[in-house]
Design a protein around this motif. Structure first.
Motif, short mmCIF file in Angstrom:
data_model
loop_
_atom_site.label_atom_id
_atom_site.label_comp_id
_atom_site.label_asym_id
_atom_site.label_seq_id
_atom_site.Cartn_x
_atom_site.Cartn_y
_atom_site.Cartn_z
N VAL A 106 0.90 -1.17 -0.03
CA VAL A 106 0.17 -0.03 -0.30
C VAL A 106 0.77 1.51 0.35
CG1 VAL A 106 -2.23 1.67 1.12
CG2 VAL A 106 -2.16 -0.92 1.15
N PHE A 107 1.64 1.12 1.35
CA PHE A 107 2.64 2.59 1.06
C PHE A 107 3.37 2.62 -0.76
CE2 PHE A 107 7.26 4.05 2.63
CZ PHE A 107 7.04 4.90 2.97
N LEU A 108 3.76 1.78 -0.92
CA LEU A 108 4.86 1.54 -1.94
C LEU A 108 3.75 2.37 -3.24
CD1 LEU A 108 6.63 0.30 -4.42
CD2 LEU A 108 5.41 -1.53 -4.78
N GLY A 109 2.57 1.83 -3.55
CA GLY A 109 0.95 2.33 -4.21
C GLY A 109 0.99 3.38 -3.96
N GLY A 110 1.44 4.84 -2.61
CA GLY A 110 1.07 5.22 -2.16
C GLY A 110 2.75 6.51 -3.01
N GLN A 111 4.03 5.90 -2.94
CA GLN A 111 4.91 6.76 -3.46
C GLN A 111 4.87 6.73 -4.45
OE1 GLN A 111 8.80 5.41 -1.28
NE2 GLN A 111 7.01 3.50 -0.77
N LEU A 112 4.19 5.79 -5.75
CA LEU A 112 4.85 5.95 -7.15
C LEU A 112 3.42 6.64 -8.05
CD1 LEU A 112 4.51 1.61 -8.07
CD2 LEU A 112 6.66 3.46 -8.00
N THR A 113 2.33 7.08 -6.79
CA THR A 113 0.76 7.47 -6.99
C THR A 113 2.05 9.22 -6.97
OG1 THR A 113 -0.64 6.07 -6.37
CG2 THR A 113 -1.06 8.69 -6.36
N LEU A 114 2.44 9.08 -6.19
CA LEU A 114 2.73 11.08 -6.56
C LEU A 114 4.21 11.04 -7.25
CD1 LEU A 114 3.17 10.92 -2.08
CD2 LEU A 114 1.27 12.37 -3.31
N ALA A 115 5.00 10.05 -6.62
CA ALA A 115 5.59 9.75 -8.25
C ALA A 115 5.20 10.52 -9.79
CB ALA A 115 6.48 9.28 -7.68
N LEU A 116 3.92 9.55 -9.24
CA LEU A 116 3.36 10.13 -10.71
C LEU A 116 2.92 10.94 -11.29
CD1 LEU A 116 2.13 9.12 -13.92
CD2 LEU A 116 0.02 7.57 -12.46
N CYS A 117 2.37 11.99 -10.23
CA CYS A 117 1.43 13.18 -10.61
C CYS A 117 3.33 14.09 -11.14
CB CYS A 117 1.48 13.47 -9.36
SG CYS A 117 -0.15 12.73 -8.10
N VAL A 118 3.64 13.73 -9.67
CA VAL A 118 5.44 14.59 -10.88
C VAL A 118 5.83 14.05 -12.29
CG1 VAL A 118 8.01 14.81 -10.37
CG2 VAL A 118 6.74 14.98 -8.33
#
Length: 297
Positions: A106-118
């Motif tokens: 779940v934490f990985l999904g959050g990090q990748l989502t924020l990275a996608l926003c960047v």
């Protein structure tokens, strides 16, 4: 007194600390080593006489922290059983049981989502180029099981920013500059991550993992010297292909001197010295970035 990244993580709320350690915020060297090749590319892509694009530098800084954190999370998810058997990694959150596999996912999904926003803040060419690196991020941790060259795969992964930074500024890659710069970054990674892997030689043999540190054995310094020379020549080629000036080549010379001293004084059988040498590598990247900026001006 000084306030380090480890102090920052240690002062965070207790439930948050395992996640901050999972993304290695207490050890920021890796984030710097991921970020600095991006700054080289952004700096070289700036118009002559101009400073680098500070918006791009900021976006890539945030992206580097997120993607390094995501990479560490993926690495720990793959390696949790191995980490428990290695003294240096036994206290990592997943190996120690401070975080479950599901929580890590779940934490990985959050990090990748924020990275996608960047990533979505960049142009379309950069979005596609950036997305293609995800396969490397996911598969790199597996390489130490099947090849003695996982450091090479890490280099291919960690230096994608040399391509992405230029594309983000210019809209596409100038391969005459980007490819030599990418190759230089890969060679640099082979140097510092081989030194990093020297810390775990005995444990890696015990648990059956592979690395360039085990591959090179007593010839390690010869290999590191060859990689350093290839890095410096590639940096010179990249500089010539984008009309860089004296400050840039001075920075390349400093980087060469630093790497020479680092390799000459390295004790390959002393883990504390290997860590100290590894952790000194952001200096190389920072000096090169300063040389690029001054060379442009």
């Amino acid at each position: 007194r000084s306030f380090s990244a480890a102090d920052m993580v240690g002062s965070a709320p207790a439930p948050l600390q395992p996640y901050l350690r999972l993304m290695r915020l207490h050890q920021p060297t890796g984030a710097w080593l991921l970020y600095l090749p991006c700054t080289w590319s952004i700096g070289l892509a700036a118009a002559p006489g101009c400073l680098p694009d500070w918006r791009m530098l900021s976006l890539f800084g945030v992206g580097a922290v997120l993607m390094r954190g995501a990479g560490c999370t993926i690495n720990d998810m793959w390696d949790r059983d191995y980490d428990r058997q290695v003294a240096r990694t036994a206290n990592r959150p997943l190996a120690a049981g401070d975080v479950s596999t599901f929580q890590s996912l779940v934490f990985l999904g959050g990090q990748l989502t924020l990275a996608l926003c960047v990533l979505l803040c960049l142009n379309y060419y950069s979005i596609v180029l950036g997305a293609t690196s995800l396969s490397l991020v996911i598969t790199y941790p597996l390489m130490k099981r099947i090849t003695y060259w996982p450091q090479l795969v890490l280099g291919l992964t960690f230096n994608w920013g040399t391509l992405l930074g230029w594309a983000a500024v210019r809209g596409s890659c100038d391969w005459s500059v980007c490819l030599p710069l990418y190759f230089a970054g890969v060679m640099w990674t082979l140097v510092y991550d081989t030194i990093y892997a020297l810390q775990d030689k005995k444990d890696d043999i015990m648990v059956g993992l592979k690395s360039t540190a085990l591959k090179f054995k007593e010839d390690t310094k010869k290999w590191l010297s060859s990689f350093s020379l290839a890095m410096l020549l590639s940096l010179c080629m990249a500089g010539m292909n984008c009309n860089q000036t004296f400050p840039y080549y001075s920075a390349v010379a400093f980087a060469g001197a630093h790497l020479t001293h680092q390799i000459y004084t390295l004790d390959i059988d002393k883990p504390e010295d290997c860590w100290e040498k590894f952790a000194s590598n952001p200096t190389v990247g920072i000096v090169l970035f300063i040389g690029i900026v001054l060379g442009n001006l």
